[in-house]
Write an enzyme that holds these catalytic residues in place. Structure first.
Site, PDB file in Angstrom:
ATOM      1  N   HIS A 131       0.863  -1.177   0.000  1.00 48.02           N
ATOM      2  CA  HIS A 131       0.000   0.000   0.000  1.00 48.02           C
ATOM      3  C   HIS A 131       0.900   1.227   0.000  1.00 48.02           C
ATOM      4  O   HIS A 131       2.026   1.198   0.502  1.00 48.02           O
ATOM      5  CB  HIS A 131      -0.867  -0.039   1.265  1.00 48.02           C
ATOM      6  CG  HIS A 131      -1.950   0.980   1.325  1.00 48.02           C
ATOM      7  ND1 HIS A 131      -1.706   2.304   1.648  1.00 48.02           N
ATOM      8  CD2 HIS A 131      -3.293   0.890   1.137  1.00 48.02           C
ATOM      9  CE1 HIS A 131      -2.840   2.975   1.650  1.00 48.02           C
ATOM     10  NE2 HIS A 131      -3.825   2.141   1.344  1.00 48.02           N
ATOM     11  N   GLN A 211      -4.686  -5.616   6.775  1.00 46.81           N
ATOM     12  CA  GLN A 211      -5.621  -6.571   6.192  1.00 46.81           C
ATOM     13  C   GLN A 211      -5.551  -7.941   6.855  1.00 46.81           C
ATOM     14  O   GLN A 211      -6.282  -8.852   6.459  1.00 46.81           O
ATOM     15  CB  GLN A 211      -5.340  -6.718   4.686  1.00 46.81           C
ATOM     16  CG  GLN A 211      -5.507  -5.449   3.883  1.00 46.81           C
ATOM     17  CD  GLN A 211      -6.946  -4.969   3.826  1.00 46.81           C
ATOM     18  OE1 GLN A 211      -7.887  -5.730   4.080  1.00 46.81           O
ATOM     19  NE2 GLN A 211      -7.139  -3.707   3.497  1.00 46.81           N
ATOM     20  N   LYS A 234     -10.870  -1.276   9.914  1.00 43.02           N
ATOM     21  CA  LYS A 234     -11.046  -2.459   9.069  1.00 43.02           C
ATOM     22  C   LYS A 234     -11.459  -3.684   9.884  1.00 43.02           C
ATOM     23  O   LYS A 234     -11.853  -4.698   9.324  1.00 43.02           O
ATOM     24  CB  LYS A 234      -9.761  -2.745   8.291  1.00 43.02           C
ATOM     25  CG  LYS A 234      -9.361  -1.625   7.329  1.00 43.02           C
ATOM     26  CD  LYS A 234      -8.111  -1.961   6.561  1.00 43.02           C
ATOM     27  CE  LYS A 234      -7.572  -0.766   5.795  1.00 43.02           C
ATOM     28  NZ  LYS A 234      -8.470  -0.272   4.745  1.00 43.02           N
ATOM     29  N   CYS A 372      -4.653   2.244  -3.885  1.00 43.90           N
ATOM     30  CA  CYS A 372      -3.445   2.777  -3.236  1.00 43.90           C
ATOM     31  C   CYS A 372      -2.264   1.829  -3.430  1.00 43.90           C
ATOM     32  O   CYS A 372      -1.484   1.577  -2.505  1.00 43.90           O
ATOM     33  CB  CYS A 372      -3.684   3.038  -1.754  1.00 43.90           C
ATOM     34  SG  CYS A 372      -4.913   4.305  -1.421  1.00 43.90           S
TER      35      CYS A 372
END
Length: 414
Positions: A131, A211, A234, A372
């Site tokens: 990212h 993530q 997230k 991104c």
């Protein structure tokens, strides 16, 4: 009262779990919402929403600054959230710096650890699947120090090659910064092996866990990294929340990144004595309600059991891959054997933005763009993709609706 099941009783009742998320009850363009953008931000259960609401209604006060009842309650809840996060990832609370998210956490390492230590000839090694938040801070530091940012290639299947990684970990590499799970490909990187190879060479490691934490059990203590950064929004928590874990020796040696209140022990015009870590890095009034809400999110996920979450999402991902593979002219980017429930795809003859816009008209929310990750898009020779990302609150019926919508939209764009 949440609809979650007790872990001891086995896997949760996922249909009941879904009812914990109010936003999933709404319609978009007259159709039931199919939310497939959890890699962008996760939805919030009532437990989190109610916790934030209760803080503002009954306990709102600043932390660590007042001895009155509300101030004490706010401080206890805020520090309690830090303790919950620490247990969730198996670290000590005193080694966990609360931040606004992964971006701030990585910048903290860039300016407090890397900037004073790097010089001409030194290298920060990243990967092509990073990212921008794990690329740009290192470039900014490199410009000021004369260091260089170098990227490790990924294979056609979207994986890191361990032999290539070993070869890239040369003596001039001072920091190896890489993602735990790719936000574009879903690839789960072999963090322990990569950290072990770096440690053998005396190279410091930083892992972007944005993530990973929402979707699998993460034991930071077992990974062998030096820094681990993650984001709260997230993982069912509020936006503007997250944390940086660092080895104690780094936290004690690093100078503060921000200056202000709370991060000090004593201030005089001659000099300032800083507080102990992690408070040394937490200047100013923090996102109190947000982090207390993140503590509630941790309670929620712990109640589900991250082993159950991971298994549920693996099942949903397998269904989604099968459904996408049945659509003519559709290409999935990356095919790593071990992957999280993030799938980027393209449809022949359709621009990613057009595809996402038409899917939205069918009530299906996916993300389109470069995510991104410009270098990764360039590596695969594409300008943009559509990305569908699943969470435990999605259903097999939603995957079927998604696949039907892609079929329909592909016909419109053909």
């Amino acid at each position: 009262m949440s609809a979650r099941a007790d872990i001891a009783a086995g896997a949760p009742d996922w249909a009941a779990v879904r009812t914990d998320f109010p936003v999933l009850e709404r319609e978009v363009h007259g159709k039931p919402l199919v939310y497939l953008d959890s890699a962008n931000t996760g939805q919030k259960p009532r437990a989190v929403i109610d916790t934030v609401d209760a803080f503002f209604r009954r306990h709102n006060a600043n932390v660590s600054r007042a001895v009155h009842t509300l101030g004490t309650e706010a401080t206890e809840a805020y520090e309690g959230a830090r303790a919950k996060l620490a247990r969730f990832v198996n670290v000590r609370p005193d080694d966990l710096v609360l931040t606004s998210g992964t971006t701030m956490a990585i910048n903290l390492v860039a300016y407090s650890w890397a900037l004073p230590r790097l010089g001409p000839g030194d290298v920060v090694l990243v990967t092509h699947m990073e990212h921008h938040a794990n690329i740009v801070p290192w470039q900014l530091v490199a410009q000021r120090t004369g260091a260089t940012v170098r990227a490790l290639e990924v294979t056609d299947s979207g994986e890191l090659d361990l032999d290539a990684a070993r070869a890239a970990l040369t003596p001039e590499v001072k920091l190896f910064a890489f993602t735990h799970v790719s936000n574009v490909l879903g690839t789960v990187n072999p963090v322990r092996a990569l950290c072990r190879e770096a440690a053998r060479r005396g190279i410091v490691t930083l892992v972007d866990g944005s993530q990973a934490l929402p979707h699998r059990q993460v034991d930071i203590a077992a990974l062998g990294c030096d820094f681990y950064a993650f984001t709260g929004h997230k993982m069912c928590g509020p936006t503007g929340t997250g944390a940086l874990w660092a080895r104690r020796e780094h936290l004690e040696a690093m100078p503060p990144f921000f200056g202000g209140g709370e991060m000090i022990r004593e201030v005089a015009f001659e000099q300032t004595v800083f507080n102990d870590p992690p408070h040394k890095f937490e200047a100013g009034t923090p996102n109190i309600a947000g982090h207390i809400g993140l503590g509630a999110a941790v309670d929620y996920l712990s109640g589900l059991g991250m082993d159950h979450v991971e298994a549920r999402e693996a099942e949903l991902r397998a269904h989604a891959v099968e459904a996408l593979d049945g659509i003519d002219g559709l290409r999935v980017l990356g095919r790593a054997p071990e992957a999280a429930a993030v799938i980027s795809f393209l449809v022949e003859g359709a621009h990613a933005h057009d595809l996402a816009t038409l899917l939205d008209l069918e009530g299906v929310a996916v993300r389109s763009g470069h995510h991104c990750a410009h270098p990764l898009m360039k590596r695969f020779g594409v300008a943009a993709t559509c990305r569908m990302s699943l969470a435990f609150y999605n259903t097999h019926a939603e995957i079927e609706r998604f696949a039907a919508a892609v079929h329909k939209v592909r016909g419109l764009l053909a």
